[in-house]
Motif scaffolding. Structure first.
Motif, PDB file in Angstrom:
ATOM      1  N   GLY A   1      -2.709  -6.258  -6.084  1.00  0.00           N
ATOM      2  CA  GLY A   1      -2.487  -6.509  -7.238  1.00  0.00           C
ATOM      3  C   GLY A   1      -1.987  -6.201  -8.354  1.00  0.00           C
ATOM      4  N   LEU A   2      -2.588  -5.245  -9.004  1.00  0.00           N
ATOM      5  CA  LEU A   2      -2.722  -5.202 -10.972  1.00  0.00           C
ATOM      6  C   LEU A   2      -3.089  -3.691 -10.971  1.00  0.00           C
ATOM      7  N   SER A   3      -3.217  -2.579  -9.094  1.00  0.00           N
ATOM      8  CA  SER A   3      -3.239  -1.436  -9.118  1.00  0.00           C
ATOM      9  C   SER A   3      -1.690  -1.804  -9.445  1.00  0.00           C
ATOM     10  N   THR A   4      -0.702  -2.577  -7.979  1.00  0.00           N
ATOM     11  CA  THR A   4       0.384  -2.430  -8.302  1.00  0.00           C
ATOM     12  C   THR A   4       1.587  -2.617  -9.327  1.00  0.00           C
ATOM     13  N   VAL A   5       0.581  -3.510 -10.188  1.00  0.00           N
ATOM     14  CA  VAL A   5       1.284  -3.681 -11.360  1.00  0.00           C
ATOM     15  C   VAL A   5       1.311  -2.576 -12.229  1.00  0.00           C
ATOM     16  N   PHE A   6       0.699  -1.712 -12.590  1.00  0.00           N
ATOM     17  CA  PHE A   6       0.178   0.005 -12.842  1.00  0.00           C
ATOM     18  C   PHE A   6       1.523   0.514 -12.729  1.00  0.00           C
ATOM     19  N   GLY A   7       1.155   0.973 -10.868  1.00  0.00           N
ATOM     20  CA  GLY A   7       2.202   1.541 -10.290  1.00  0.00           C
ATOM     21  C   GLY A   7       3.631   1.606 -11.269  1.00  0.00           C
ATOM     22  N   ILE A   8       4.189   0.410 -10.669  1.00  0.00           N
ATOM     23  CA  ILE A   8       5.536  -0.269 -11.123  1.00  0.00           C
ATOM     24  C   ILE A   8       5.930   0.598 -12.549  1.00  0.00           C
ATOM     25  N   VAL A   9       4.746  -0.661 -13.432  1.00  0.00           N
ATOM     26  CA  VAL A   9       4.840  -0.010 -15.338  1.00  0.00           C
ATOM     27  C   VAL A   9       5.211   1.073 -16.023  1.00  0.00           C
ATOM     28  N   GLN A  10       4.303   2.245 -14.204  1.00  0.00           N
ATOM     29  CA  GLN A  10       4.391   3.867 -14.802  1.00  0.00           C
ATOM     30  C   GLN A  10       5.398   4.231 -14.027  1.00  0.00           C
ATOM     31  N   GLN A  11       6.017   3.794 -12.894  1.00  0.00           N
ATOM     32  CA  GLN A  11       7.207   4.490 -12.552  1.00  0.00           C
ATOM     33  C   GLN A  11       8.651   4.081 -13.488  1.00  0.00           C
ATOM     34  N   HIS A  12       8.856   3.041 -13.903  1.00  0.00           N
ATOM     35  CA  HIS A  12       9.622   2.289 -15.122  1.00  0.00           C
ATOM     36  C   HIS A  12       9.852   3.053 -16.165  1.00  0.00           C
ATOM     37  N   GLY A  13       8.468   4.348 -17.197  1.00  0.00           N
ATOM     38  CA  GLY A  13       8.376   4.939 -17.872  1.00  0.00           C
ATOM     39  C   GLY A  13       7.510   3.794 -19.009  1.00  0.00           C
TER      40      GLY A  13
ATOM     41  N   ILE B   1       1.304  -1.383  -0.169  1.00  0.00           N
ATOM     42  CA  ILE B   1      -0.034   0.541  -0.028  1.00  0.00           C
ATOM     43  C   ILE B   1       0.914   1.086   0.100  1.00  0.00           C
ATOM     44  N   LEU B   2       2.254   1.821   0.739  1.00  0.00           N
ATOM     45  CA  LEU B   2       2.483   2.615   0.551  1.00  0.00           C
ATOM     46  C   LEU B   2       3.582   2.814   0.293  1.00  0.00           C
ATOM     47  N   GLN B   3       3.280   1.301  -1.142  1.00  0.00           N
ATOM     48  CA  GLN B   3       4.695   1.871  -2.044  1.00  0.00           C
ATOM     49  C   GLN B   3       3.681   2.301  -3.525  1.00  0.00           C
ATOM     50  N   PHE B   4       2.368   1.819  -3.426  1.00  0.00           N
ATOM     51  CA  PHE B   4       1.216   2.750  -4.223  1.00  0.00           C
ATOM     52  C   PHE B   4       1.303   3.495  -3.627  1.00  0.00           C
ATOM     53  N   GLY B   5       1.382   4.157  -2.562  1.00  0.00           N
ATOM     54  CA  GLY B   5       1.174   5.166  -2.310  1.00  0.00           C
ATOM     55  C   GLY B   5       2.168   6.435  -2.361  1.00  0.00           C
ATOM     56  N   ARG B   6       3.313   6.257  -2.144  1.00  0.00           N
ATOM     57  CA  ARG B   6       4.716   6.703  -2.622  1.00  0.00           C
ATOM     58  C   ARG B   6       4.573   7.009  -3.812  1.00  0.00           C
ATOM     59  N   GLN B   7       3.951   5.969  -4.872  1.00  0.00           N
ATOM     60  CA  GLN B   7       4.737   5.917  -6.196  1.00  0.00           C
ATOM     61  C   GLN B   7       6.718   6.083  -6.039  1.00  0.00           C
ATOM     62  N   ALA B   8       6.951   5.711  -5.132  1.00  0.00           N
ATOM     63  CA  ALA B   8       8.472   6.169  -4.956  1.00  0.00           C
ATOM     64  C   ALA B   8       8.807   5.779  -5.713  1.00  0.00           C
ATOM     65  N   GLU B   9      10.798   6.119  -5.872  1.00  0.00           N
ATOM     66  CA  GLU B   9      11.331   5.149  -7.660  1.00  0.00           C
ATOM     67  C   GLU B   9      12.422   4.442  -6.254  1.00  0.00           C
TER      68      GLU B   9
ATOM     69  N   THR C   1      13.996  -6.489  -8.310  1.00  0.00           N
ATOM     70  CA  THR C   1      12.728  -7.352  -7.490  1.00  0.00           C
ATOM     71  C   THR C   1      10.745  -6.757  -7.779  1.00  0.00           C
ATOM     72  N   GLN C   2      11.170  -5.148  -8.270  1.00  0.00           N
ATOM     73  CA  GLN C   2       9.715  -4.734  -8.633  1.00  0.00           C
ATOM     74  C   GLN C   2       8.879  -5.627  -9.974  1.00  0.00           C
ATOM     75  N   MET C   3      10.284  -5.772 -10.608  1.00  0.00           N
ATOM     76  CA  MET C   3       9.540  -6.398 -12.155  1.00  0.00           C
ATOM     77  C   MET C   3       9.215  -8.299 -11.971  1.00  0.00           C
ATOM     78  N   HIS C   4       9.904  -8.763 -10.693  1.00  0.00           N
ATOM     79  CA  HIS C   4       9.640 -10.077 -10.763  1.00  0.00           C
ATOM     80  C   HIS C   4       8.268  -9.887  -9.659  1.00  0.00           C
ATOM     81  N   GLN C   5       8.116  -8.495  -8.722  1.00  0.00           N
ATOM     82  CA  GLN C   5       6.713  -8.458  -8.391  1.00  0.00           C
ATOM     83  C   GLN C   5       4.925  -8.222  -9.654  1.00  0.00           C
ATOM     84  N   VAL C   6       6.158  -7.570 -10.092  1.00  0.00           N
ATOM     85  CA  VAL C   6       4.929  -7.660 -11.905  1.00  0.00           C
ATOM     86  C   VAL C   6       4.381  -8.925 -12.253  1.00  0.00           C
ATOM     87  N   LEU C   7       5.580  -9.727 -12.834  1.00  0.00           N
ATOM     88  CA  LEU C   7       5.305 -11.133 -13.368  1.00  0.00           C
ATOM     89  C   LEU C   7       4.323 -12.001 -12.345  1.00  0.00           C
ATOM     90  N   MET C   8       4.792 -11.703 -11.512  1.00  0.00           N
ATOM     91  CA  MET C   8       4.596 -12.675 -10.208  1.00  0.00           C
ATOM     92  C   MET C   8       2.879 -12.500 -10.298  1.00  0.00           C
TER      93      MET C   8
END
Length: 339
Positions: A289-301, A152-160, A205-212
């Protein structure tokens, strides 16, 4: 339509099926009462594609003031409608991210002393005692809650996060190795990884999370069994339109996760990347799950593309920019995109 194809037909040839009978009933009631109708509706092109139109329909009167016909002026506003929807989604995601971050911080403050006191209590009992086992279960539940807070914090912060040149293929192979023992026997797993894939700049690690997350979602969409396929290739795109109307160009590594499951209804498609949105039963999904994927992909351009048909399955495509050859190994990934 060509002029010759349109002559002799009514505007019904453009009818999309997106609006109910009551919508058209109100439109015609307005016109027959001599009033002007203005609004938006969806039409269907000759090739079957849909477009949004901004329309003004007016009655035509003769010298006696009698209605003898109607005239309609339409403007194709499909692109504008997509941009408006994209802006609304972005604002909603931002607001939900702020809310989620605040809730997560408060929950974390509650969870920290609980875990701390459980750890102290475990020291009071023999490791093989019933009390120690109960405390271990409480501790495991607390750790799962802590992991949820982290998401949740990762989504909220949109941290790099720190990033580096990585092989997405290697990440995918690791995920599939971990996933295989947990996948039901009635789900066949296939992989199609192209050779010589270009590297991307990402947090492994984040790419692992996306695919998982994408794979777990795909498996859950096949309760009666089916096939899960993970594919990867490098593509050169030119003004390619993705889900939510985002257009991209350039070289990308494309990660594709396809299932032959139940598919996603059209009314759900527009919500699946929203945090806490889930169609699963209570206790079977958090909606993160999918909102986390969405946020990670956004952060990676990158961007996400999505195709789904009820009863036939779904395909998620993640496009990540190819790493520029002149960048150092630990370079950043660039600005945040917006699917």
């Amino acid at each position: 339509y060509l002029r010759s194809e349109a002559i002799g037909h009514t505007p019904n040839i453009l009818k999309s099926g997106k609006h109910g009978a009551d919508f058209y009933a109100r439109l015609w009631t307005t016109l027959r009462e001599g009033r002007i109708w203005k609004g938006r509706y969806t039409n269907r092109r000759k090739d079957g594609g849909f477009y949004e139109t901004e329309s003004t329909n007016s009655p035509i009167r003769n010298a006696k003031g009698e209605i003898t016909g109607f005239v309609g002026v339409q403007k194709d506003v499909t692109e504008r409608a997509q941009l408006e929807e994209q802006l609304r989604r972005s604002q909603r995601m931002e607001a939900l991210g702020t809310l989620a971050g605040g809730i997560a911080h408060d929950f974390n403050n509650i969870l920290t002393p609980v875990l701390g006191y459980v750890e102290l209590m475990r020291e009071e009992f023999p490791p093989d005692s019933r009390q120690a086992e109960y405390l271990r279960l409480i501790q495991e539940a607390g750790h799962r809650g802590r992991d949820l807070v982290s998401k949740i914090l990762q989504f909220g912060r949109q941290a790099e996060a720190p990033r580096q040149h990585i092989s997405l293929k290697e990440v995918a192979e690791q995920v599939l190795t971990l996933l295989r023992p947990t996948v039901p026997k009635n789900v066949a797993m296939h992989s199609a990884m192209a050779e010589g894939l270009s590297p991307v700049i990402a947090d492994p690690t984040q790419m692992h999370q996306v695919l998982m997350n994408l794979c777990v979602n795909a498996v859950q969409a096949m309760p009666q069994g089916g096939a899960l396929t993970v594919a990867m290739d490098t593509v050169e795109l030119s003004d390619h339109t993705c889900y939510l109307g985002k257009r991209i160009s350039g070289p990308f590594v494309r990660l594709t996760v396809t299932d032959t499951g139940i598919g996603i209804p059209e009314d759900v498609l527009s919500h699946i990347f929203e945090p806490f949105y889930t169609t699963k039963e209570v206790g079977k999904g958090t909606g993160l799950g999918l909102s986390t994927v969405f946020g990670i992909v956004q952060q990676h351009g990158g961007v996400i593309d999505l195709r789904s048909r009820v009863g036939e399955g779904s395909t998620f495509c993640v496009y990540l920019p190819v790493a520029a050859p002149d960048l150092p190994p630990a370079a950043g990934a660039g600005g945040r995109g917006s699917p």
